[in-house]
Motif scaffolding. Structure first.
Motif, short mmCIF file in Angstrom:
data_model
loop_
_atom_site.label_atom_id
_atom_site.label_comp_id
_atom_site.label_asym_id
_atom_site.label_seq_id
_atom_site.Cartn_x
_atom_site.Cartn_y
_atom_site.Cartn_z
N ASP A 1 0.83 -1.21 0.00
CA ASP A 1 0.00 0.00 0.00
C ASP A 1 0.86 1.25 0.00
N SER A 2 2.00 1.20 0.67
CA SER A 2 2.91 2.35 0.66
C SER A 2 3.49 2.56 -0.72
N LEU A 3 3.82 1.48 -1.42
CA LEU A 3 4.35 1.59 -2.77
C LEU A 3 3.31 2.15 -3.73
N VAL A 4 2.07 1.70 -3.60
CA VAL A 4 0.98 2.21 -4.44
C VAL A 4 0.81 3.71 -4.20
N ALA A 5 0.90 4.14 -2.94
CA ALA A 5 0.75 5.56 -2.62
C ALA A 5 1.84 6.39 -3.29
N LEU A 6 3.07 5.85 -3.34
CA LEU A 6 4.16 6.56 -4.01
C LEU A 6 3.88 6.73 -5.50
N SER A 7 3.14 5.79 -6.08
CA SER A 7 2.86 5.82 -7.52
C SER A 7 1.64 6.66 -7.86
N LYS A 8 0.99 7.22 -6.87
CA LYS A 8 -0.29 7.90 -7.07
C LYS A 8 -0.16 9.10 -8.00
#
Length: 753
Positions: free
Chosen positions: A646-653
């Motif tokens: 979820d942290s990685l997805v947030a970085l890709s937002k």
């Protein structure tokens, strides 16, 4: 009612008027006009003191009773010709913001937390009968952000501008004034030495990257990191916050020297004998060469020019490093470096104070060496910045340094090494030390320096209250207040949970035994079983003899907590504040249970090696701990805060992420220092490591092999498990539906029976 705008272009005052307009509308639905024209017949909100408001001088001859250019503020009502005038004024821009936020807490019923505000709905807000003056005990109220990576909630380097804007607003709502951004130096070398250092590609591994937390491969392009730093600094300054500028020997693990610079300049290095930051990119340049000092100074000058303000400086000196076996030579070198840093700041920025970070005092010096060192410092120029009080080194803390009453200094709470992203804290000890500090008139500040941000909602409330003015309120009182403010109508449920949880925070276990955090920090969970030094093992064994019913003592509270969670209505449990805080509390409780059972297993194994009949107990504990570790993994899975994916997805937002960063992220989390409560790590690493250890130990028991203590294979197994983990995409661990809080709670309760 209207808002009388301050007569100034200073942004913090303008923001104060806009904040009043915004929150008044959020609460009442009424949008007030901000105007520069005085009304004679309607209620008015006047933003700012006489320094920026001629109307204040006209209305209150002699001015408001606050010190100019200070963090004092007042909230004052004045009845005038059948109308009310509300004065919200600070001694400067940021304290005027404090006044506005304070008014909405007192009269609007608002409450401010790092993850959001509580804003009630009302038809109107009473502005009458107010006569309040607030003055802080501490001149400096500092919060610092650090450079580890892993989970977005806890790691400031992950945050984009929207998150930083929210954070800086919360800093102002909390009446803090020193905003310390220590998340690396971004593109400072590219800005300072553009002919030497180029921007790296964001589609490959950083040339300076090594392994573990030292793998500093970027996730966003370094060009954007620089733009983001500029926006964040500008916004902090628009709120009239102080950001200390780094100076001195700035190269270390999170501010690497680019290889292009090393190849071109060949600075040479100090002859370091300590192992930390021993790669060339992390070493201190040879500061006996004046050219290297000039280059360090040029980095600071460039940051001031490109991003900062020269109003305060900060140095770590030669922290965390030792340069000579001869302690006097080591101290002499450090004194020399401090003298060079001081000379540079005094001559280049003569009006700026210099913060001297006390990490090196605590970490690498003896008290008598600190006392010798601090004789160098000038009380007119230097402030000792101590953030190590709660690390509880009684023989080497501020009381032993001979600084009280002699040098300005700041009292600080470290609170969290990187693995400690959970609720904890010895508040009785901190309160005792804070009482001593607050009686020293030269104690000029209070600071919060965790390696993880937002890990502990209770500590944040404790800190922001006491940083303004030590309150002497107990942690139980602060927790009760937290519940009433944070959960509103649901506080009846959460107050019961917190009251059952608080006794667990006061348990003395960590005084005598390694914590579960220490277990996770080792190279593999099972290695802790063999990691006790003889003296430490003896102390633990003696203590263990008096703890036969210790587990039953805290299990009572564990059962209460999880029973209350299970009984909570689903509509309450699913509210964001409740869901987040319940998952945080669950994490701590299960960690405590694991802590006890891991240590119990350790000593059963030690007794077995000594000839005791412990085989059945060991088998039972191995099986139990494996199941409890599975429960711990599921506890981490109930909230996205604990998920690397979820942290990685947030970085890709908002923008593409370096394709190599996913493995960098794994490197940053799964290393000897940074192991923490992370869902994917627990599933993909911790459980597998323990399964190996279980099988290994069962074979020894089966063979009655009490002589075999060869753990050489463990390191190889650890590396193999990690390499296999790196081949599994984080998305493969992801579940659209998070594990149910209640189902996981029932599993834990079942294991307590």
């Amino acid at each position: 009612m209207i808002i009388l705008a301050p007569k100034t272009k200073e942004s913090a005052y303008i923001k104060a008027a806009e904040v009043f307009q915004d929150y008044y509308e959020k609460i009442t639905g009424i949008s007030l006009d901000i105007t520069d024209k005085v009304s004679d017949n309607e209620d008015m909100v006047v933003i700012g003191s006489e320094a920026v408001q001629p109307f204040v001088y006209e209305s209150i001859r002699g001015g408001l009773s606050i010190k100019l250019d200070s963090d004092e503020y007042c909230i004052l009502s004045q009845e005038n010709q059948n109308r009310t005038i509300l004065f919200l004024a600070g001694g400067r821009g940021r304290s005027t913001l404090y006044a506005v936020y304070d008014f909405f807490e007192r009269r609007g019923g608002c409450h401010y937390f790092w993850d959001g505000d509580v804003i009630p709905q009302k038809d109107s807000i009473d502005i009458k009968n107010l006569d309040i003056v607030e003055s802080p005990r501490f001149t400096y109220r500092a919060i610092r952000y650090f450079a580890h990576r892993g989970l977005g909630r806890f790691q400031a380097e992950h945050w984009d501008f929207d998150e930083w804007k929210t954070e800086i607003d919360w800093v102002c709502k909390s009446r803090l004034n020193v905003f310390m951004l220590r998340i690396g130096i971004d593109d400072l070398f590219q800005k300072a030495f553009p002919d030497i250092v180029s921007y790296p590609s964001n589609e490959e591994i950083l040339p300076e990257a090594t392994t573990g937390y030292n793998n500093r491969t970027t996730f966003w392009p370094l060009q954007y990191r620089g733009q983001l730093r500029k926006r964040v600094m500008d916004y902090a300054f628009s709120c009239d916050l102080i950001q200390p500028e780094d100076c001195g020997t700035m190269t270390h693990w999170y501010s690497r020297t680019p290889k292009e610079f090393l190849d071109a300049v060949k600075p040479g290095f100090l002859s370091q004998i300590s192992k930390s930051q021993s790669e060339q990119t992390g070493l201190v340049w040879d500061v006996l060469d004046e050219k290297n000092l000039e280059n360090y100074q040029h980095l600071t000058d460039t940051h001031v020019k490109e991003y900062g303000k020269p109003e305060m400086f900060h140095t770590i000196g030669l922290a965390e490093r030792t340069y000579h076996e001869d302690r006097q030579k080591n101290l002499d070198l450090k004194k020399y470096v401090y003298s060079k840093i001081t000379d540079y700041i005094s001559s280049t920025y003569p009006n700026a104070p210099l913060l001297i970070a006390a990490w090196d005092f605590f970490f690498a010096l003896k008290p008598e060496e600190v006392r010798d060192l601090t004789k160098l410092f000038n009380p007119e120029k230097h402030i000792i910045f101590d953030y190590t009080v709660d690390l509880k080194e009684e023989e080497n803390d501020f009381e032993k340094w001979d600084i009280m009453g002699k040098l300005p200094w700041i009292f600080g709470i470290f609170h969290a090494y990187e693995p400690q992203n959970h609720i904890h804290g010895d508040y009785e000890y901190i309160a005792k030390k804070l009482e001593i500090a607050s009686q020293d008139p030269l104690c000029k500040g209070m600071a919060f320096w965790p390696e993880t941000s937002h890990s502990d909602i209770l500590m944040l409330e404790y800190f922001k209250e006491n940083a303004w003015k030590p309150s002497k309120r107990s942690i139980d009182e602060i927790a009760t207040d937290l519940c009433l403010k944070r959960y509103g109508e649901d506080s009846v449920f959460m107050l019961s949970v917190w009251k059952s949880f608080l006794p667990l925070l006061k348990l003395p276990m960590k005084e005598h035994m390694p914590s579960f955090v220490d277990i996770l920090k080792t190279n593999a969970v099972f290695l802790r079983m063999f990691d006790f030094k003889d003296e430490r093992r003896k102390d633990c064994e003696e203590y263990w003899g008096g703890c036969e019913d210790y587990e039953l003592g805290f299990e009572k509270y564990m059962k209460q907590i999880f029973s209350l969670i299970i009984a909570m209505p689903d509509e309450v449990l699913n509210k964001p504040f409740v869901r987040r805080d319940v998952s945080d509390i669950m994490k701590v409780v299960v960690m405590l249970k694991l802590q006890y059972r891991f240590i119990k297993l350790s000593f059963s194994i030690l007794r077995w090696y000594r000839g005791a009949d412990e085989a059945d107990a060991i088998r039972e504990l191995l099986s139990y701990n494996e199941k409890m570790l599975s429960v711990f993994s599921d506890v981490l899975g109930v909230h996205e805060d604990n998920s690397m994916y979820d942290s990685l997805v947030a970085l890709s937002k908002n923008r593409p992420v370096n394709p190599y960063f996913e493995n960098t992220l794994k490197d940053n989390v799964i290393n000897w220092y940074c192991r923490t409560g992370t869902y994917e790590a627990a599933k993909g690493i911790y459980q597998k490591e323990f399964a190996f250890f279980k099988d290994w130990m069962l074979k020894l028991l089966s063979d009655s092999d009490r002589e075999n203590r060869n753990t050489d294979d463990f390191e190889k197994v650890k590396e193999r498990i990690f390499e296999e983990f790196k081949q599994i995409p984080l998305k493969d661990f992801h579940r659209e539906e998070k594990p149910s809080i209640k189902e996981v709670s029932k599993r834990f309760l079942d294991m307590l029976q």
